[in-house]
Enzyme design. Sequence first.
Site, mmCIF file in Angstrom:
data_model
loop_
_atom_site.group_PDB
_atom_site.id
_atom_site.type_symbol
_atom_site.label_atom_id
_atom_site.label_comp_id
_atom_site.label_asym_id
_atom_site.label_seq_id
_atom_site.Cartn_x
_atom_site.Cartn_y
_atom_site.Cartn_z
ATOM 1 N N HIS A 258 -2.337 1.802 -2.360
ATOM 2 C CA HIS A 258 -1.237 1.437 -2.785
ATOM 3 C C HIS A 258 0.169 1.895 -1.907
ATOM 4 O O HIS A 258 -0.314 2.482 -0.852
ATOM 5 C CB HIS A 258 -0.922 2.347 -4.217
ATOM 6 C CG HIS A 258 -1.337 3.867 -3.910
ATOM 7 N ND1 HIS A 258 -2.502 4.487 -4.112
ATOM 8 C CD2 HIS A 258 -0.425 4.704 -3.379
ATOM 9 C CE1 HIS A 258 -2.228 5.510 -3.579
ATOM 10 N NE2 HIS A 258 -1.152 5.967 -3.215
ATOM 11 N N LYS B 244 -12.125 5.084 -5.681
ATOM 12 C CA LYS B 244 -12.415 4.273 -6.760
ATOM 13 C C LYS B 244 -11.430 3.230 -7.424
ATOM 14 O O LYS B 244 -11.832 2.517 -8.041
ATOM 15 C CB LYS B 244 -12.833 5.302 -7.913
ATOM 16 C CG LYS B 244 -11.691 5.918 -8.552
ATOM 17 C CD LYS B 244 -12.192 6.858 -9.608
ATOM 18 C CE LYS B 244 -11.154 7.449 -10.519
ATOM 19 N NZ LYS B 244 -11.549 8.288 -11.730
ATOM 20 N N HIS B 245 -10.017 3.184 -6.600
ATOM 21 C CA HIS B 245 -9.120 2.411 -7.118
ATOM 22 C C HIS B 245 -9.205 1.241 -6.357
ATOM 23 O O HIS B 245 -8.382 0.260 -6.543
ATOM 24 C CB HIS B 245 -7.928 3.115 -7.176
ATOM 25 C CG HIS B 245 -7.788 4.146 -8.244
ATOM 26 N ND1 HIS B 245 -7.787 3.904 -9.470
ATOM 27 C CD2 HIS B 245 -7.645 5.419 -8.147
ATOM 28 C CE1 HIS B 245 -7.454 5.041 -10.012
ATOM 29 N NE2 HIS B 245 -7.594 5.959 -9.417
ATOM 30 N N GLU C 286 -12.661 9.674 -1.557
ATOM 31 C CA GLU C 286 -12.464 10.448 -2.782
ATOM 32 C C GLU C 286 -12.879 9.430 -4.047
ATOM 33 O O GLU C 286 -12.108 8.727 -4.389
ATOM 34 C CB GLU C 286 -10.951 10.758 -2.947
ATOM 35 C CG GLU C 286 -10.545 11.437 -4.085
ATOM 36 C CD GLU C 286 -8.813 11.454 -4.370
ATOM 37 O OE1 GLU C 286 -8.320 12.293 -4.953
ATOM 38 O OE2 GLU C 286 -8.276 10.533 -4.230
ATOM 39 N N ASP D 124 -0.345 -1.247 -6.596
ATOM 40 C CA ASP D 124 -1.328 -1.495 -6.125
ATOM 41 C C ASP D 124 -1.744 -2.785 -5.158
ATOM 42 O O ASP D 124 -1.490 -4.015 -5.558
ATOM 43 C CB ASP D 124 -2.358 -1.740 -7.292
ATOM 44 C CG ASP D 124 -3.876 -1.340 -7.080
ATOM 45 O OD1 ASP D 124 -4.195 -0.225 -7.022
ATOM 46 O OD2 ASP D 124 -4.647 -2.218 -6.839
ATOM 47 N N ASP E 3 -8.311 8.208 0.724
ATOM 48 C CA ASP E 3 -7.568 8.624 -0.666
ATOM 49 C C ASP E 3 -8.185 7.446 -1.806
ATOM 50 O O ASP E 3 -8.014 6.400 -1.511
ATOM 51 C CB ASP E 3 -6.210 8.652 -0.467
ATOM 52 C CG ASP E 3 -5.473 8.929 -2.130
ATOM 53 O OD1 ASP E 3 -5.645 9.894 -2.241
ATOM 54 O OD2 ASP E 3 -4.628 8.125 -2.347
#
Length: 514
Positions: free
Chosen positions: A144, A229-230, A250, A195, A226
């Site tokens: 992001h 999972k996104h 992470e 995002d 960082d």
Amino acid sequence: MKHIKILKTIFKVLSLLIGVIPIHALDKHGWRKQIVYSLLTDRFATTESVGCDPEDRSYCGGNWKGIINKLDYIQDMGFTAIWISPVIKNIEGKTKYGEAYHGYWPQDLFSVNPHFGTEQDLIDLADALHERGMYLMVDTVVNHMGAPDTKNIDFGSYNPFNKEEHYHPMCPIIQSDPLSLEQCWIGTEDVTLPDVDTENPFVIETLYNYIHDHVQKFKIDGLRVDATKHVRQTFWPGFCESAGVYCQGEEWTGEAAAFCEWQEYMDGLHNFPVQGVAAEAVVPVNDRALRKTSIAMNLVAHHCVDSTLLGLFLESQDAPRLAALNNDFNVLKNAMTLNLMSDGIPIVFYGQEQMLKGTHDPLNRPALWITGYDTEGPLYKYTTKVNGIRRALINTEDGEEWIRTRTHAVAVGDNLMLMYKGPVITFITNYGSVNKEYILKMPASEPMVDLLTCTLIEVENDILKTTIHRGEPKILYPYRLTMRDGFCADEMSLQGEIPGVFMGHNEIVRSDNT
């Protein structure tokens, strides 16, 4: 002529390889042997005397030159690598959540954060580490960008993704929806994080090229990734391959099987399943926390591709300081022992060794210079000792096998856990410095030495008998290996421990008369 052509071909191939993988970089197996000191650049060290109130959530003046000046403090404690905050330029200005001193609100991937120094300062930090035989891990944000105004986002202000089409459409994250986790926006109405569309071919190619050049330019040895999972899982293998260095992601979840699935896509992960319960064990009233910790350790060792490549930590910028939960020194010693002696790559958050306090953000992110970098503090000295033991074990003739061996954890009662890792048995307790003792007997074929105290523990009739006084941790190592490897050469206690009363196989007897 034929030989000359072959040599030219070899040199060409080598040149290409060197262009892909930095010669200073470690692969994942090299990182397995490191001990990492994690720090917020803005809060670790500055080049001039400044005040810092963490509640302001503002830049306090920490920088890369400051880190260079304090590398002795880190290295003398036994750490072999540092993990620093994201280095790229962030959005400027004060928001409801303060300034971007932490580094997680990017604006320009191709510029460094001027609050932390210049490009040359960052290169100088890498060089200073490498001259010491130490390594640099850099926090990396590619999921992001940052936006202080959610209603009027200026996509043109970002670099390199300066068009709205480079981002997923804005939507709120639904934790139970995997696609939502990957494509919706982190943040609130006050600060949101646009995002990046990591399905877009242009974005993918740009990020892969960016991270390759970024690692090369700044001589980076490893990446902390960082918000793993996104981003879709299949994005990460190409990203880490392009980086050419170890990637640790992470993936914040406590469920071991779901967590370990992510290790199919990158080298390592922060060990959240263990951290979540081990940090709770610092509070003695939570009597079952060590049992939960042993279960979590064993589940992670079972489900993960390689639990020895995970990052084990207890404190972080997103978690309470342990000393804020419990200021009992022996409890904090046990926590540090667990942090440094169980599976994976140990990660100690700056100030843990100074017993900093703060239960939440921003209070858990103070400036370290308020402590004066005290090297005589009890937990600083204890951390140095345990780091020395870990490094010495790695450097023995069996060290490679030991560091790759997965720990088997056994809870004995509510307040004691044993960690078996090869020939090493580590005792972890959480009942603290109370005037009590635990007496343990366990099967053993040879005498052991507690490497923390250099005390010999005899074996009688294949039974090892030892007493745990006032909640002290222990690190046991076979006597014959202690002699072979040179541990405790000048400190061995020949009299050993005083025999006590012992009951039952692997049973604990508790006495109030110490």
